[in-house]
Enzyme design. Structure first.
Site, PDB file in Angstrom:
ATOM      1  N   CYS A  24       0.867  -1.186   0.000  1.00 45.33           N
ATOM      2  CA  CYS A  24       0.000   0.000   0.000  1.00 45.33           C
ATOM      3  C   CYS A  24       0.900   1.232   0.000  1.00 45.33           C
ATOM      4  O   CYS A  24       2.131   1.120   0.128  1.00 45.33           O
ATOM      5  CB  CYS A  24      -0.856  -0.011   1.255  1.00 45.33           C
ATOM      6  SG  CYS A  24       0.177  -0.015   2.738  1.00 45.33           S
ATOM      7  N   GLU A 138       0.465  -0.827  16.475  1.00 35.08           N
ATOM      8  CA  GLU A 138      -0.353   0.346  16.130  1.00 35.08           C
ATOM      9  C   GLU A 138      -1.243   0.741  17.313  1.00 35.08           C
ATOM     10  O   GLU A 138      -1.473   1.935  17.565  1.00 35.08           O
ATOM     11  CB  GLU A 138      -1.200   0.054  14.880  1.00 35.08           C
ATOM     12  CG  GLU A 138      -2.017   1.267  14.443  1.00 35.08           C
ATOM     13  CD  GLU A 138      -2.851   1.010  13.194  1.00 35.08           C
ATOM     14  OE1 GLU A 138      -2.428   0.212  12.328  1.00 35.08           O
ATOM     15  OE2 GLU A 138      -3.930   1.627  13.083  1.00 35.08           O
ATOM     16  N   SER A 236      -1.316  -7.931  10.843  1.00 34.70           N
ATOM     17  CA  SER A 236      -2.759  -7.892  11.124  1.00 34.70           C
ATOM     18  C   SER A 236      -3.568  -7.905   9.826  1.00 34.70           C
ATOM     19  O   SER A 236      -4.511  -8.683   9.670  1.00 34.70           O
ATOM     20  CB  SER A 236      -3.077  -6.632  11.937  1.00 34.70           C
ATOM     21  OG  SER A 236      -4.441  -6.396  11.999  1.00 34.70           O
ATOM     22  N   ASN A 237      -3.195  -7.049   8.876  1.00 28.40           N
ATOM     23  CA  ASN A 237      -4.028  -6.949   7.665  1.00 28.40           C
ATOM     24  C   ASN A 237      -3.989  -8.251   6.871  1.00 28.40           C
ATOM     25  O   ASN A 237      -4.996  -8.624   6.252  1.00 28.40           O
ATOM     26  CB  ASN A 237      -3.625  -5.729   6.830  1.00 28.40           C
ATOM     27  CG  ASN A 237      -2.384  -5.949   6.012  1.00 28.40           C
ATOM     28  OD1 ASN A 237      -2.461  -6.433   4.889  1.00 28.40           O
ATOM     29  ND2 ASN A 237      -1.212  -5.639   6.567  1.00 28.40           N
ATOM     30  N   SER A 279       1.981  -5.595   3.400  1.00 27.66           N
ATOM     31  CA  SER A 279       3.426  -5.536   3.652  1.00 27.66           C
ATOM     32  C   SER A 279       4.200  -6.601   2.871  1.00 27.66           C
ATOM     33  O   SER A 279       5.401  -6.766   3.085  1.00 27.66           O
ATOM     34  CB  SER A 279       3.679  -5.704   5.154  1.00 27.66           C
ATOM     35  OG  SER A 279       2.882  -6.755   5.677  1.00 27.66           O
TER      36      SER A 279
HETATM   37  O1  0O3 Z   1      -0.721  -3.452  10.965  1.00 32.22           O
HETATM   38  P1  0O3 Z   1      -0.231  -4.687  10.259  1.00 32.22           P
HETATM   39  O2  0O3 Z   1       0.166  -5.741  11.256  1.00 32.22           O
HETATM   40  O3  0O3 Z   1      -1.171  -5.172   9.246  1.00 32.22           O
HETATM   41  O4  0O3 Z   1       1.106  -4.185   9.557  1.00 32.22           O
HETATM   42  P2  0O3 Z   1       1.909  -4.644   8.277  1.00 32.22           P
HETATM   43  O5  0O3 Z   1       1.710  -6.070   7.978  1.00 32.22           O
HETATM   44  O6  0O3 Z   1       3.285  -4.175   8.488  1.00 32.22           O
HETATM   45  O7  0O3 Z   1       1.251  -3.845   7.069  1.00 32.22           O
HETATM   46  C1  0O3 Z   1       1.354  -2.472   6.935  1.00 32.22           C
HETATM   47  C2  0O3 Z   1       0.244  -1.775   7.669  1.00 32.22           C
HETATM   48  C3  0O3 Z   1       0.677  -0.790   8.676  1.00 32.22           C
HETATM   49  C4  0O3 Z   1       1.893  -0.353   8.777  1.00 32.22           C
HETATM   50  C5  0O3 Z   1      -0.256  -0.222   9.643  1.00 32.22           C
HETATM   51  O8  0O3 Z   1      -1.430   0.181   9.081  1.00 32.22           O
HETATM   52 FE1  SF4 Z   2      -1.266   3.049   5.811  1.00 28.04          FE
HETATM   53 FE2  SF4 Z   2      -1.452   0.759   7.073  1.00 28.04          FE
HETATM   54 FE3  SF4 Z   2      -3.336   1.449   5.373  1.00 28.04          FE
HETATM   55 FE4  SF4 Z   2      -0.975   0.793   4.470  1.00 28.04          FE
HETATM   56  S1  SF4 Z   2      -2.379  -0.568   5.532  1.00 28.04           S
HETATM   57  S2  SF4 Z   2      -2.184   2.594   3.835  1.00 28.04           S
HETATM   58  S3  SF4 Z   2       0.346   1.534   6.075  1.00 28.04           S
HETATM   59  S4  SF4 Z   2      -2.856   2.513   7.265  1.00 28.04           S
END
Ligand code: 0O3
Ligand code: SF4
Length: 320
Positions: A24, A138, A236-237, A279
């Site tokens: 993202c 977060e 998480s995502n 990620s």
């Molecule tokens: O928050 P999440 O565990 O999903 O984080 P990731 O896997 O590093 O993905 C990026 C999302 C983020 C930085 C927070 O929104």
């Molecule tokens: Fe931002 Fe996390 Fe959404 Fe990616 S997944 S756009 S890092 S808030």
């Protein structure tokens, strides 16, 4: 390029690839911040927490000279430090300033937006009910924007039922950015039913990338016998994408890379779905499809449910 395969006599494996998937705008920006910091300051650049939750991203940056630590007291004096995309409590930049460290904040702007909303709700005299996953960085970062006792975490409908605020309490709700869209809608509805005066953002703060990736999985999963989600166990995502596929009635597995796939999983599978968390690098998607092609002929189809054009600006210190 798909690898050559031995003709098994089976029809080709249909591979449905979800789009959007993978990086993202917040992840692109966070990685670029570390890369530019390495160019500008030279190695080592310290990074507090995994810049994003992906081992391959972290390993590539390590190879370029980044050093990953969990806490600021592991950063030596005089070296630059980057804060991860997930955000940090206010105490972290405060400590960095105290120590005279050069720091770069790679917190996603959409996470920072939630931080500012938290401050504003506290200033308006409201207690915050925060929907999120306990212990996630977060959540720790967002709780750390306000004084202790200003926020209460809820993870489930049962947590909402157990809240003991008076019905007329001044309340606001906020959310983690990477939650299940459907679960969060149910939790918000339960909060509004119990506390009709509760205020919150117009749409919950689940970000565009999280929502789009979940919608893309909903598009492919009903047509698949198995869905592979590329992502880390602490992402998480990515975990939410596995749940979304399972709730469509389709078996789903979280994998970190191609070598995690057991060929036995393909027994009886005619159509397989592939997606990647926010990620997970696109190179891993190619690796997974190529691995599948080692066992079966594959036919790839990308199913696009949204176009993404979001780009976030880099911190001022890194722009010439
Ligand atoms: O928050 P999440 O565990 O999903 O984080 P990731 O896997 O590093 O993905 C990026 C999302 C983020 C930085 C927070 O929104
Ligand atoms: Fe931002 Fe996390 Fe959404 Fe990616 S997944 S756009 S890092 S808030």
């Amino acid at each position: 390029m798909n690898a050559p395969f031995q003709n098994s006599g089976k029809p080709p494996l249909q591979v449905l690839i979800a789009a959007p998937r993978g990086f993202c705008a917040g992840v692109d920006r966070a990685i670029e911040i570390v890369e530019r910091a390495l160019e500008r300051y030279g190695a080592p650049v310290y990074v507090r927490h995994e810049i994003v939750h992906n081992r391959y991203v972290v390993d590539e940056l390590k190879a370029k000279g980044a050093v990953f630590v969990e806490e600021l007291d592991q950063v030596p004096d005089g070296v630059p430090v980057v804060f991860s995309a997930h955000g940090v409590p206010k105490s972290v930049p405060a400590e960095a300033e105290n120590r005279g460290l050069d720091y770069l904040d790679a917190t996603c702007p959409l996470v920072s937006k939630v931080h500012r909303q938290a401050e504003r709700q506290i200033e308006a005299g409201r207690h915050i009910v925060f929907i999120g996953h306990k212990g996630h960085p977060e959540v720790i970062g967002t709780f750390g924007q306000v004084s202790e006792g200003g926020m209460t975490l809820v993870e489930t409908l049962a947590d909402v039922a157990a809240l003991d605020f008076p019905a007329d309490a001044r309340l606001a709700f906020l959310t983690q950015t990477t939650l299940s869209v459907d679960d969060t809608a149910a939790i918000v509805a339960a909060l509004r039913a119990r506390f009709p005066q509760i205020v919150g953002p117009k749409a919950e703060d689940i970000c565009y990338a999280t929502s789009n990736r979940q919608a893309a999985v909903k598009r492919i999963a009903p047509e698949c016998d198995l869905v592979l989600v590329i992502g880390a166990p602490n992402s998480s995502n990515s975990l939410r994408l596995v749940e979304v596929a399972e709730r469509c009635g389709t078996e789903a597995r979280l994998i970190q890379r191609g070598s995690d796939i057991d060929p036995a999983w393909l027994d009886g599978v005619g159509t397989i779905g592939v997606t990647a968390g926010a990620s997970a690098p696109e190179a891993l998607v190619r690796e997974v499809v190529d691995r599948l092609a080692e066992w079966r002929a594959v036919e790839e189809h990308t199913l696009v449910t949204a176009e993404e054009k979001m780009i976030f600006k880099l911190p001022r210190q890194l722009v010439d």
